[in-house]
Design a protein around this motif. Structure first.
Motif, PDB file in Angstrom:
ATOM      1  N   SER A 105      -3.708  -5.790  -6.900  1.00 57.60           N
ATOM      2  CA  SER A 105      -3.117  -6.033  -8.222  1.00 57.60           C
ATOM      3  C   SER A 105      -4.036  -5.585  -9.345  1.00 57.60           C
ATOM      4  O   SER A 105      -3.589  -5.376 -10.468  1.00 57.60           O
ATOM      5  CB  SER A 105      -2.802  -7.528  -8.381  1.00 57.60           C
ATOM      6  N   ALA A 106      -5.323  -5.432  -9.049  1.00 59.58           N
ATOM      7  CA  ALA A 106      -6.261  -5.026 -10.087  1.00 59.58           C
ATOM      8  C   ALA A 106      -6.114  -3.556 -10.464  1.00 59.58           C
ATOM      9  O   ALA A 106      -6.500  -3.145 -11.563  1.00 59.58           O
ATOM     10  CB  ALA A 106      -7.692  -5.295  -9.629  1.00 59.58           C
ATOM     11  N   ILE A 107      -5.575  -2.745  -9.532  1.00 59.93           N
ATOM     12  CA  ILE A 107      -5.479  -1.316  -9.815  1.00 59.93           C
ATOM     13  C   ILE A 107      -4.054  -0.861 -10.057  1.00 59.93           C
ATOM     14  O   ILE A 107      -3.803   0.317 -10.310  1.00 59.93           O
ATOM     15  CB  ILE A 107      -6.076  -0.490  -8.650  1.00 59.93           C
ATOM     16  N   GLN A 111     -13.083   1.992  -3.573  1.00 55.43           N
ATOM     17  CA  GLN A 111     -13.577   1.719  -2.226  1.00 55.43           C
ATOM     18  C   GLN A 111     -14.832   2.520  -1.908  1.00 55.43           C
ATOM     19  O   GLN A 111     -15.708   2.053  -1.174  1.00 55.43           O
ATOM     20  CB  GLN A 111     -12.480   2.008  -1.202  1.00 55.43           C
ATOM     21  N   SER A 112     -14.943   3.715  -2.466  1.00 56.01           N
ATOM     22  CA  SER A 112     -16.163   4.497  -2.273  1.00 56.01           C
ATOM     23  C   SER A 112     -17.360   3.842  -2.941  1.00 56.01           C
ATOM     24  O   SER A 112     -18.503   4.003  -2.492  1.00 56.01           O
ATOM     25  CB  SER A 112     -15.973   5.912  -2.792  1.00 56.01           C
ATOM     26  N   LEU A 113     -17.100   3.071  -3.998  1.00 66.34           N
ATOM     27  CA  LEU A 113     -18.197   2.383  -4.679  1.00 66.34           C
ATOM     28  C   LEU A 113     -18.597   1.105  -3.961  1.00 66.34           C
ATOM     29  O   LEU A 113     -19.745   0.651  -4.062  1.00 66.34           O
ATOM     30  CB  LEU A 113     -17.782   2.045  -6.130  1.00 66.34           C
ATOM     31  N   ALA A 135       0.823  -1.212   0.000  1.00 70.76           N
ATOM     32  CA  ALA A 135       0.000   0.000   0.000  1.00 70.76           C
ATOM     33  C   ALA A 135       0.851   1.254   0.000  1.00 70.76           C
ATOM     34  O   ALA A 135       0.503   2.257  -0.610  1.00 70.76           O
ATOM     35  CB  ALA A 135      -0.932  -0.014   1.218  1.00 70.76           C
ATOM     36  N   THR A 136       1.975   1.208   0.710  1.00 72.86           N
ATOM     37  CA  THR A 136       2.821   2.396   0.757  1.00 72.86           C
ATOM     38  C   THR A 136       3.593   2.600  -0.540  1.00 72.86           C
ATOM     39  O   THR A 136       4.041   3.708  -0.817  1.00 72.86           O
ATOM     40  CB  THR A 136       3.817   2.267   1.915  1.00 72.86           C
ATOM     41  N   GLU A 137       3.779   1.507  -1.344  1.00 72.35           N
ATOM     42  CA  GLU A 137       4.516   1.627  -2.581  1.00 72.35           C
ATOM     43  C   GLU A 137       3.623   1.943  -3.780  1.00 72.35           C
ATOM     44  O   GLU A 137       4.096   2.017  -4.906  1.00 72.35           O
ATOM     45  CB  GLU A 137       5.280   0.319  -2.855  1.00 72.35           C
ATOM     46  N   LYS A 140      -3.322   4.948  -5.924  1.00 72.27           N
ATOM     47  CA  LYS A 140      -4.018   5.308  -4.675  1.00 72.27           C
ATOM     48  C   LYS A 140      -5.356   5.990  -4.966  1.00 72.27           C
ATOM     49  O   LYS A 140      -6.367   5.725  -4.296  1.00 72.27           O
ATOM     50  CB  LYS A 140      -3.142   6.230  -3.839  1.00 72.27           C
ATOM     51  N   PHE A 141      -5.338   6.854  -5.975  1.00 74.64           N
ATOM     52  CA  PHE A 141      -6.578   7.549  -6.337  1.00 74.64           C
ATOM     53  C   PHE A 141      -7.618   6.560  -6.839  1.00 74.64           C
ATOM     54  O   PHE A 141      -8.802   6.645  -6.494  1.00 74.64           O
ATOM     55  CB  PHE A 141      -6.270   8.610  -7.394  1.00 74.64           C
ATOM     56  N   ARG A 142      -7.176   5.576  -7.657  1.00 70.65           N
ATOM     57  CA  ARG A 142      -8.106   4.556  -8.139  1.00 70.65           C
ATOM     58  C   ARG A 142      -8.688   3.755  -6.974  1.00 70.65           C
ATOM     59  O   ARG A 142      -9.899   3.449  -6.945  1.00 70.65           O
ATOM     60  CB  ARG A 142      -7.380   3.595  -9.084  1.00 70.65           C
TER      61      ARG A 142
END
Length: 586
Positions: A94-96, A52-54, A37-39, A45-47
């Protein structure tokens, strides 16, 4: 009695070890997730935030609105965002994240095509450094040749123009680093023409689209006897891809389908000029266009031009608006200001500002202007650097932009479509008469008494081509040559001027008299040039009276006073004041 442990110590140690292992695995997964997550890149991150909002629970209506907002934020379609959400729920982060292909950096095209692309580009740019006359080919022009090669081999799958760019970009980058020059010749947008029927002609390569138009040149010409004649018409054919002039027709005939046909004939055929033109380069353009783009004049809408297009295999298109002919108009403007402005007899484009002495200074004949114009086009206009590529001349761009070498058309195949024609009868012995000139053909005696069709080039009528009408078609018989004029060159206009001169002097008009007039014309032109040069020298040597020495003027005044007889000076008249007063009182 001691209490028995419920769990065997060995088993307990095993379970504790297993729990420890599970804890370690859990911690490792958490650590890996934290590390991943940090990398993540900012885009990933925006994706993730949008996805996650969806995923958060909501009603159907709200989800639809959130889905549209997410598509707008990510710059994708709603369907693409839905697929991305499903993939995230199955595969996780891995999807994003952007995954690289295992073959990244390698070309997924056939090695033979790679070799062909690189070889074509290098051969098209041989001697590029420091060689003024070298070929210069752009990647776009290589892509055209790839397509032509695929058509030749019958291949349905071949590298696209983007694949060609990817193969050649490393080579171009290396050249730019060496030369420190950025090659941008192929990066511009393609030229396109809008037709009157709503079509769009995308200019892809040389000889794809030709434009044709006429203009009356702003220069007064004279006949071979130095008499003012008229302003000539210039018909010009230009290749839209390279802006190269393909062919011209210069004469006094007003625009017509015959004039267009003669200009097309000149543009299609390979052009060869004698040493008289004094050319430093070659007019190497030729071929048949795929499209002819013109205005809506009746000469371009004629059945004659349509017949030529049908027989030669190209399409005729009319401009949607006048501004579509900017390439031709700019070419005419350049010829008028850059070429004609320095010649005697130049009138200028502004009628109100034309010099009154322009017509008096006119001294060029049509043939002399033709000699100068051909040299200007070949050695200057077509050799100028193209404004878009910055490193290709117009001719180099035309040559490099050809998908394949154009087929060479024989002259006889074009005569029936592109030369002026008239009808004449064949006399006994195979003779025929045209414009007061007698001609003879070797195979014409057997056709004595028949009416045949003559085709000729107005620039040189010492040879005409004879056709016979059979089953609605003109069949070529032979070429007939003017008697006693086989080694001469005589234009249609020069012959008319010679006939007028002979008719005015009361002489018989025949081949010998016309030949004598032609030779007298050459002598007259030489004498005219010689006398003009001598007159200029005498005018320069002559001193104007205004620059006469003042001392000479004083001497002349003294001499003139000495030669005049001496006369007594007159005394001034004296009046009596008293007498005048008395007279006034009375």
């Amino acid at each position: 009695m001691e209490e028995m442990p419920l769990i065997d110590p060995g088993v307990e140690s095993f379970l504790s070890d297993e729990d420890n292992d599970r804890e370690e695995i859990h911690q490792k997964e958490v650590t890996e997730e934290i590390v991943i997550a940090t990398e993540l890149s900012d885009e990933a991150k925006f994706r993730m935030e949008v996805i996650q909002s969806l995923i958060a629970p909501c009603d159907r209506k709200t989800y639809g609105q959130k889905l549209k907002e997410a598509a707008d934020k990510l710059g994708k379609t709603v369907r693409t965002v839905q697929r991305l959400v499903n993939k995230y729920q199955k595969e996780g982060l891995s999807a994003i994240t952007d995954t690289e292909r295992s073959d990244k950096g390698n070309y997924r095209i056939d090695p033979d095509w790679q070799d062909f692309i690189i070889k074509t580009f290098k051969e098209g740019n041989k001697g590029k450094e420091g060689n003024k006359g070298s070929k210069k080919m752009t990647p776009a022009q290589v892509a055209i040749r790839v397509q032509a090669k695929a058509d030749q081999l019958g291949c349905e799958k071949y590298p696209s123009h983007m694949s060609v760019y990817r193969v050649l970009n490393p080579i171009i980058d290396r050249q730019e680093q060496k030369q420190k020059v950025r090659n941008i010749g192929w990066r511009g947008s393609r030229v396109s023409h809008k037709t009157r029927d709503g079509q769009t002609l995308d200019v892809r390569h040389s000889n794809d689209v030709w434009q044709c138009d006429h203009t009356k040149l702003d220069i007064m010409l004279v006949d071979q006897y130095d008499q003012p004649l008229a302003r000539p018409w210039l018909t010009k054919i230009t290749d839209s891809y390279s802006r190269c002039i393909m062919g011209i027709h210069l004469g006094f005939d007003a625009p017509s389908s015959q004039v267009v046909a003669l200009a097309l004939r000149h543009a299609i055929l390979p052009k060869h000029y004698s040493s008289e033109f004094n050319l430093q380069c070659e007019w190497g353009t030729y071929g048949i266009p795929e499209n002819l783009f013109t205005d809506g004049g009746k000469d371009f809408r004629s059945e004659h031009v349509k017949q030529i297009a049908f027989e030669l295999g190209f399409e005729c298109h009319l401009r949607d608006r006048p501004s579509e002919g900017g390439i031709e108009e700019r070419g005419f403007g350049t010829i008028n200001t850059d070429f004609l402005a320095g010649l005697y007899g130049y009138l200028g484009s502004n009628v109100q500002e034309r010099s009154e002495k322009a017509e008096e200074e006119a001294c060029l004949t049509l043939r002399e202007l033709h000699l100068l114009l051909v040299r200007y086009i070949v050695d200057r206009y077509n050799q100028r650097i193209d404004a878009r590529t910055k490193d290709q001349t117009r001719f180099q761009r035309w040559d490099a932009g050809l998908p394949a070498l154009p087929p060479v058309i024989k002259e006889r195949e074009l005569d029936i479509c592109l030369m002026k024609k008239t009808r004449r009868s064949i006399y006994r012995g195979g003779y025929l008469s045209f414009e007061n000139i007698m001609y003879r053909g070797d195979s014409l005696p057997v056709y004595a008494g028949e009416t045949v069709v003559l085709r000729f080039d107005p620039r040189d009528i010492t040879t005409v081509w004879v056709y016979r009408s059979e089953m609605g078609k003109d069949v070529f018989l032979t070429a007939a040559h003017a008697l006693d004029l086989e080694t001469e060159q005589l234009s249609f206009e020069d012959n008319k001027a010679a006939s007028r001169k002979l008719r005015k002097t009361g002489k018989d008009i025949n081949n010998k008299s016309i030949l004598a007039e032609v030779r007298d014309r050459d002598v007259f032109i030489k004498q005219k040039k010689k006398s003009r040069q001598e007159r200029k020298k005498s005018e320069q040597a002559q001193v104007h009276p205004i620059y006469e020495s003042p001392k000479n003027i004083q001497l002349e005044a003294v001499e003139s006073s000495e030669t005049q007889p001496e006369t007594q000076p007159q005394r001034p008249r004296v009046f009596n004041l008293d007498q005048l007063s008395a007279d006034y009182d009375e």
